[in-house]
Write a protein that holds these residues in place. Structure first.
Motif, PDB file in Angstrom:
ATOM      1  N   GLU A  58       0.872  -1.174   0.000  1.00 42.86           N
ATOM      2  CA  GLU A  58       0.000   0.000   0.000  1.00 42.86           C
ATOM      3  C   GLU A  58       0.910   1.225   0.000  1.00 42.86           C
ATOM      4  O   GLU A  58       1.878   1.286   0.751  1.00 42.86           O
ATOM      5  CB  GLU A  58      -0.854   0.074   1.268  1.00 42.86           C
ATOM      6  CG  GLU A  58      -1.531  -1.227   1.670  1.00 42.86           C
ATOM      7  CD  GLU A  58      -2.682  -1.577   0.771  1.00 42.86           C
ATOM      8  OE1 GLU A  58      -3.347  -0.651   0.259  1.00 42.86           O
ATOM      9  OE2 GLU A  58      -2.924  -2.786   0.566  1.00 42.86           O
ATOM     10  N   ILE A  70      -4.062   9.899   0.464  1.00 42.74           N
ATOM     11  CA  ILE A  70      -4.588   8.813  -0.367  1.00 42.74           C
ATOM     12  C   ILE A  70      -3.746   7.559  -0.167  1.00 42.74           C
ATOM     13  O   ILE A  70      -2.537   7.631   0.003  1.00 42.74           O
ATOM     14  CB  ILE A  70      -4.606   9.186  -1.871  1.00 42.74           C
ATOM     15  CG1 ILE A  70      -3.389  10.044  -2.230  1.00 42.74           C
ATOM     16  CG2 ILE A  70      -5.887   9.851  -2.255  1.00 42.74           C
ATOM     17  CD1 ILE A  70      -3.327  10.472  -3.669  1.00 42.74           C
ATOM     18  N   THR A  71      -4.426   6.415  -0.191  1.00 43.07           N
ATOM     19  CA  THR A  71      -3.730   5.136  -0.078  1.00 43.07           C
ATOM     20  C   THR A  71      -4.115   4.274  -1.268  1.00 43.07           C
ATOM     21  O   THR A  71      -5.286   4.146  -1.597  1.00 43.07           O
ATOM     22  CB  THR A  71      -4.106   4.426   1.236  1.00 43.07           C
ATOM     23  OG1 THR A  71      -3.701   5.257   2.318  1.00 43.07           O
ATOM     24  CG2 THR A  71      -3.380   3.102   1.369  1.00 43.07           C
ATOM     25  N   ARG A  72      -3.122   3.748  -1.937  1.00 44.92           N
ATOM     26  CA  ARG A  72      -3.368   2.897  -3.107  1.00 44.92           C
ATOM     27  C   ARG A  72      -2.708   1.553  -2.907  1.00 44.92           C
ATOM     28  O   ARG A  72      -1.609   1.474  -2.365  1.00 44.92           O
ATOM     29  CB  ARG A  72      -2.714   3.522  -4.362  1.00 44.92           C
ATOM     30  CG  ARG A  72      -3.324   4.806  -4.790  1.00 44.92           C
ATOM     31  CD  ARG A  72      -4.078   4.669  -6.113  1.00 44.92           C
ATOM     32  NE  ARG A  72      -5.034   5.748  -6.222  1.00 44.92           N
ATOM     33  CZ  ARG A  72      -4.709   6.961  -6.643  1.00 44.92           C
ATOM     34  NH1 ARG A  72      -3.491   7.230  -7.010  1.00 44.92           N
ATOM     35  NH2 ARG A  72      -5.615   7.905  -6.713  1.00 44.92           N
ATOM     36  N   HIS A  73      -3.401   0.518  -3.377  1.00 38.91           N
ATOM     37  CA  HIS A  73      -2.782  -0.808  -3.384  1.00 38.91           C
ATOM     38  C   HIS A  73      -2.028  -0.975  -4.702  1.00 38.91           C
ATOM     39  O   HIS A  73      -2.557  -0.656  -5.763  1.00 38.91           O
ATOM     40  CB  HIS A  73      -3.844  -1.900  -3.243  1.00 38.91           C
ATOM     41  CG  HIS A  73      -3.230  -3.260  -3.270  1.00 38.91           C
ATOM     42  ND1 HIS A  73      -2.683  -3.839  -2.148  1.00 38.91           N
ATOM     43  CD2 HIS A  73      -3.021  -4.130  -4.283  1.00 38.91           C
ATOM     44  CE1 HIS A  73      -2.170  -5.017  -2.486  1.00 38.91           C
ATOM     45  NE2 HIS A  73      -2.368  -5.215  -3.766  1.00 38.91           N
ATOM     46  N   ILE A  74      -0.801  -1.436  -4.610  1.00 43.03           N
ATOM     47  CA  ILE A  74       0.005  -1.583  -5.819  1.00 43.03           C
ATOM     48  C   ILE A  74       0.560  -2.998  -5.914  1.00 43.03           C
ATOM     49  O   ILE A  74       1.071  -3.543  -4.938  1.00 43.03           O
ATOM     50  CB  ILE A  74       1.146  -0.538  -5.834  1.00 43.03           C
ATOM     51  CG1 ILE A  74       0.539   0.861  -5.919  1.00 43.03           C
ATOM     52  CG2 ILE A  74       2.106  -0.789  -7.011  1.00 43.03           C
ATOM     53  CD1 ILE A  74       1.503   1.989  -5.895  1.00 43.03           C
ATOM     54  N   CYS A 122      -5.586  12.393  -6.006  1.00 37.83           N
ATOM     55  CA  CYS A 122      -6.593  11.568  -5.347  1.00 37.83           C
ATOM     56  C   CYS A 122      -7.564  11.028  -6.379  1.00 37.83           C
ATOM     57  O   CYS A 122      -8.103   9.938  -6.236  1.00 37.83           O
ATOM     58  CB  CYS A 122      -7.304  12.364  -4.263  1.00 37.83           C
ATOM     59  SG  CYS A 122      -8.150  13.826  -4.853  1.00 37.83           S
ATOM     60  N   LYS A 123      -7.814  11.817  -7.425  1.00 38.27           N
ATOM     61  CA  LYS A 123      -8.594  11.373  -8.577  1.00 38.27           C
ATOM     62  C   LYS A 123      -8.154  12.226  -9.758  1.00 38.27           C
ATOM     63  O   LYS A 123      -7.633  13.330  -9.570  1.00 38.27           O
ATOM     64  CB  LYS A 123     -10.101  11.502  -8.331  1.00 38.27           C
ATOM     65  CG  LYS A 123     -10.520  12.895  -7.877  1.00 38.27           C
ATOM     66  CD  LYS A 123     -11.980  12.927  -7.491  1.00 38.27           C
ATOM     67  CE  LYS A 123     -12.347  14.301  -6.944  1.00 38.27           C
ATOM     68  NZ  LYS A 123     -13.697  14.398  -6.451  1.00 38.27           N
TER      69      LYS A 123
END
Ligand code: ZN
Ligand code: ZN
Length: 160
Positions: A58, A70-74, A122-123
């Protein structure tokens, strides 16, 4: 993790599985990266050992426009060709491991940093912050009046 690749270098076709986790504190401070799950293998294909792994983690950072966290799964796929003696020094696509020992954590850390996006949003259509009052425009219009072009006001007056 240090991997001793010597048993793999010795035998064509030999394969070694890789399945471990790198602790978050060993990756980087910012952007924050969680524990990294590493899964894959190293395989000897005619004296070149190919490392094929997927790193799952993450990534937490602030949006470059509105500063929201923001948190993203990679899931990052990494592939490298490892070789014991690099004869042609021009060829930087190989990674040289002269004594057969590979510092895999360090290699992954560098690859994760190289893979970071140039811009964190974030988007895609993040509206950012109002330059006058600092309100987050994704939450709706702020109270500030947008500066109106004087020629447009003249036209609006005519329409009235
Ligand atoms: Zn944003
Ligand atoms: Zn405003």
């Amino acid at each position: 993790m240090n991997i001793d690749l010597n048993p793999v270098f010795g035998i064509t076709g030999k394969k070694m599985d890789i399945d471990y986790t790198i602790k978050a504190e060993d990756v980087d401070e910012y952007p924050r990266v969680s524990d990294v799950k590493v899964f894959g293998s190293v395989q000897n294909k005619t004296d070149i050992v190919t490392l094929t792994i997927t790193c799952s983690y993450e990534l937490t950072c602030l949006c470059d426009r509105c500063a929201e966290e923001i948190t993203r799964h990679i899931d990052q796929k990494i592939e490298h060709e490892l070789i014991k003696n690099l004869e042609d020094e021009q060829d930087i696509s190989y990674i040289e491991v002269p004594d057969g020992n590979l510092d895999l954590d360090e290699l992954i850390r560098e690859d994760i940093i190289l893979n970071l996006p140039y811009l964190f949003l974030c988007k895609e259509d993040c509206k950012g912050l109002c330059v006058q009052c600092g309100a987050n425009l994704n939450d709706g219009e702020c109270k500030c009046k947008s500066p109106t072009d004087p020629r447009l006001s003249a036209l609006l007056d005519l329409l009235d």
